[in-house]
Design an enzyme around this catalytic site. Structure first.
Site, PDB file in Angstrom:
ATOM      1  N   MET A  18       7.865  -7.726   0.241  1.00  0.00           N
ATOM      2  CA  MET A  18       7.966  -7.869   1.693  1.00  0.00           C
ATOM      3  C   MET A  18       7.178  -9.059   2.203  1.00  0.00           C
ATOM      4  O   MET A  18       7.612  -9.750   3.119  1.00  0.00           O
ATOM      5  CB  MET A  18       7.488  -6.589   2.389  1.00  0.00           C
ATOM      6  CG  MET A  18       8.484  -5.456   2.387  1.00  0.00           C
ATOM      7  SD  MET A  18       8.092  -4.232   3.671  1.00  0.00           S
ATOM      8  CE  MET A  18       6.473  -3.702   3.164  1.00  0.00           C
ATOM      9  N   ASP A  37      -2.701 -14.321  -1.648  1.00  0.00           N
ATOM     10  CA  ASP A  37      -2.396 -13.301  -2.647  1.00  0.00           C
ATOM     11  C   ASP A  37      -3.391 -13.434  -3.784  1.00  0.00           C
ATOM     12  O   ASP A  37      -3.985 -14.505  -3.982  1.00  0.00           O
ATOM     13  CB  ASP A  37      -0.970 -13.465  -3.181  1.00  0.00           C
ATOM     14  CG  ASP A  37      -0.398 -12.165  -3.735  1.00  0.00           C
ATOM     15  OD1 ASP A  37       0.444 -11.550  -3.059  1.00  0.00           O
ATOM     16  OD2 ASP A  37      -0.814 -11.750  -4.835  1.00  0.00           O
ATOM     17  N   ASP A  63      -8.720 -12.180  -2.642  1.00  0.00           N
ATOM     18  CA  ASP A  63      -8.932 -10.748  -2.810  1.00  0.00           C
ATOM     19  C   ASP A  63      -9.158 -10.221  -1.398  1.00  0.00           C
ATOM     20  O   ASP A  63     -10.192 -10.498  -0.783  1.00  0.00           O
ATOM     21  CB  ASP A  63     -10.157 -10.502  -3.696  1.00  0.00           C
ATOM     22  CG  ASP A  63     -10.585  -9.032  -3.725  1.00  0.00           C
ATOM     23  OD1 ASP A  63      -9.940  -8.196  -3.057  1.00  0.00           O
ATOM     24  OD2 ASP A  63     -11.583  -8.731  -4.411  1.00  0.00           O
ATOM     25  N   VAL A  64      -8.196  -9.487  -0.873  1.00  0.00           N
ATOM     26  CA  VAL A  64      -8.263  -9.097   0.544  1.00  0.00           C
ATOM     27  C   VAL A  64      -9.398  -8.128   0.848  1.00  0.00           C
ATOM     28  O   VAL A  64      -9.739  -7.927   2.019  1.00  0.00           O
ATOM     29  CB  VAL A  64      -6.924  -8.488   1.028  1.00  0.00           C
ATOM     30  CG1 VAL A  64      -5.841  -9.546   1.107  1.00  0.00           C
ATOM     31  CG2 VAL A  64      -6.499  -7.309   0.150  1.00  0.00           C
ATOM     32  N   ASN A  90      -0.458  -7.649   5.429  1.00  0.00           N
ATOM     33  CA  ASN A  90       0.639  -7.079   4.647  1.00  0.00           C
ATOM     34  C   ASN A  90       0.192  -6.514   3.296  1.00  0.00           C
ATOM     35  O   ASN A  90       0.826  -5.609   2.770  1.00  0.00           O
ATOM     36  CB  ASN A  90       1.692  -8.165   4.410  1.00  0.00           C
ATOM     37  CG  ASN A  90       2.768  -7.729   3.429  1.00  0.00           C
ATOM     38  OD1 ASN A  90       3.683  -6.989   3.779  1.00  0.00           O
ATOM     39  ND2 ASN A  90       2.673  -8.176   2.184  1.00  0.00           N
ATOM     40  N   TYR A 153      -2.635   6.838  -0.333  1.00  0.00           N
ATOM     41  CA  TYR A 153      -1.745   5.913   0.377  1.00  0.00           C
ATOM     42  C   TYR A 153      -1.568   6.372   1.818  1.00  0.00           C
ATOM     43  O   TYR A 153      -1.737   5.587   2.764  1.00  0.00           O
ATOM     44  CB  TYR A 153      -0.394   5.839  -0.332  1.00  0.00           C
ATOM     45  CG  TYR A 153       0.548   4.819   0.259  1.00  0.00           C
ATOM     46  CD1 TYR A 153       0.376   3.460   0.009  1.00  0.00           C
ATOM     47  CD2 TYR A 153       1.612   5.209   1.081  1.00  0.00           C
ATOM     48  CE1 TYR A 153       1.237   2.513   0.555  1.00  0.00           C
ATOM     49  CE2 TYR A 153       2.477   4.263   1.621  1.00  0.00           C
ATOM     50  CZ  TYR A 153       2.284   2.929   1.358  1.00  0.00           C
ATOM     51  OH  TYR A 153       3.134   1.998   1.907  1.00  0.00           O
ATOM     52  N   LYS A 157      -2.849   4.485   5.308  1.00  0.00           N
ATOM     53  CA  LYS A 157      -1.842   4.019   6.259  1.00  0.00           C
ATOM     54  C   LYS A 157      -2.010   4.683   7.627  1.00  0.00           C
ATOM     55  O   LYS A 157      -1.712   4.074   8.664  1.00  0.00           O
ATOM     56  CB  LYS A 157      -0.436   4.250   5.698  1.00  0.00           C
ATOM     57  CG  LYS A 157      -0.119   3.369   4.495  1.00  0.00           C
ATOM     58  CD  LYS A 157      -0.305   1.883   4.793  1.00  0.00           C
ATOM     59  CE  LYS A 157       0.111   0.992   3.652  1.00  0.00           C
ATOM     60  NZ  LYS A 157      -0.065  -0.443   3.951  1.00  0.00           N
ATOM     61  N   VAL A 186      11.780   0.603   1.058  1.00  0.00           N
ATOM     62  CA  VAL A 186      12.237  -0.787   1.076  1.00  0.00           C
ATOM     63  C   VAL A 186      12.596  -1.228  -0.342  1.00  0.00           C
ATOM     64  O   VAL A 186      11.897  -0.903  -1.306  1.00  0.00           O
ATOM     65  CB  VAL A 186      11.160  -1.724   1.650  1.00  0.00           C
ATOM     66  CG1 VAL A 186      11.678  -3.154   1.740  1.00  0.00           C
ATOM     67  CG2 VAL A 186      10.713  -1.234   3.033  1.00  0.00           C
ATOM     68  N   THR A 188      12.193  -3.316  -2.948  1.00  0.00           N
ATOM     69  CA  THR A 188      11.213  -4.288  -3.429  1.00  0.00           C
ATOM     70  C   THR A 188      11.333  -4.431  -4.941  1.00  0.00           C
ATOM     71  O   THR A 188      12.032  -3.646  -5.590  1.00  0.00           O
ATOM     72  CB  THR A 188       9.791  -3.817  -3.079  1.00  0.00           C
ATOM     73  OG1 THR A 188       9.553  -2.561  -3.744  1.00  0.00           O
ATOM     74  CG2 THR A 188       9.620  -3.638  -1.576  1.00  0.00           C
TER      75      THR A 188
END
Length: 247
Positions: A18, A37, A63-64, A90, A153, A157, A186, A188
């Site tokens: 995505m 990323d 590294d987010v 994202n 998860y 979220k 989705v 992916t």
């Protein structure tokens, strides 16, 4: 003219899936895009594919969950493009385990990547937008941020959904909008690589629109929220699930 002409956007986790779809549409709609990323090879390849000249795209390895990496992304974005108009949080992961099989390390990993990263991104990019007196932040949650799903998860979220509302209220005086997008299932690379096509087809029949979402379906919503066309929408959930949660 594209609806994102002149805007500068940061999109995390954008080397594939995505995120790559969001980046591709943003460039098509006129934006300059910073792709981040952990996968440098794919991220650099996508940036070159979307704009070989390098004038409209920039890849930054990130590294987010790292505060230092976020500071570096902001610094490099400003050095290259001079401003930040849009942030798309994202990046995310899913760990499919029973609660009884989850370790504390498993849980903290998904919290750091899905939830903490969103907070850090809003904090540091939001500071730039505050000084600019404008901006749009789009947080990618999930329908599992609205209804029950897998442990870990779902928790994160839901947190992204709540964080979106809290940030929207705090940042509204600075003309910064914050919204969450809630995709359903989705199509992916993860779905494509698993040998479960029959299962996916069977599940698609349970969706009112009778199909799995394509990444572009979600990207269209993200681009809308990033644009000035959505300038009176903030603190809200935007669902892209083919009617799955309407039942």
């Amino acid at each position: 003219m594209g609806k994102l002409d002149g805007k500068v956007a940061i999109i995390t986790g954008a080397s594939q899936g995505m995120g790559a779809s969001h980046a591709r549409l943003f460039v098509q709609d006129g934006a300059k895009v910073v792709i981040t990323d952990i996968n440098a090879e794919k991220g650099e390849a996508l940036a070159k594919e979307l704009d070989p000249s390098g004038e409209k795209t920039l890849f930054v390895k990130q590294d987010v969950s790292s505060e230092q990496d976020w500071q570096r992304v902001v610094k490099e974005t400003l050095a290259k493009f001079g401003k930040i108009d849009v942030l798309v949080n994202n990046a995310g992961i899913s760990i499919t385990k029973s609660i009884f099989d989850y370790s504390v390390d498993d849980y903290l990993k998904i919290v750091k990547i899905n939830q903490l990263s969103t907070f850090i991104g809003i904090k540091y990019v939001g500071e730039v937008m505050k000084n600019q007196k404008s901006g749009s932040i789009v947080n990618i949650s999930s329908i599992d941020g609205l209804v029950g799903g897998a442990i870990g998860y779902t928790d994160t979220k839901f947190a992204v959904r709540g964080m979106t509302k809290a940030a929207a209220l705090e940042l509204a005086p600075y003309n910064i909008r914050v919204n969450s997008v809630h995709p359903g299932v989705v199509e992916t690379p993860m779905i494509k690589q698993n040998d479960n096509s029959d299962e996916v087809k069977a599940f698609a029949k349970t969706i009112p629109l009778q199909r799995i979402a394509k990444p572009e379906d979600v990207s269209q919503m993200v681009a809308f929220l990033a644009s000035d066309e959505a300038d009176y929408s903030t603190g809200s959930e935007f669902i892209v699930d083919g009617g799955l949660t309407a039942k």
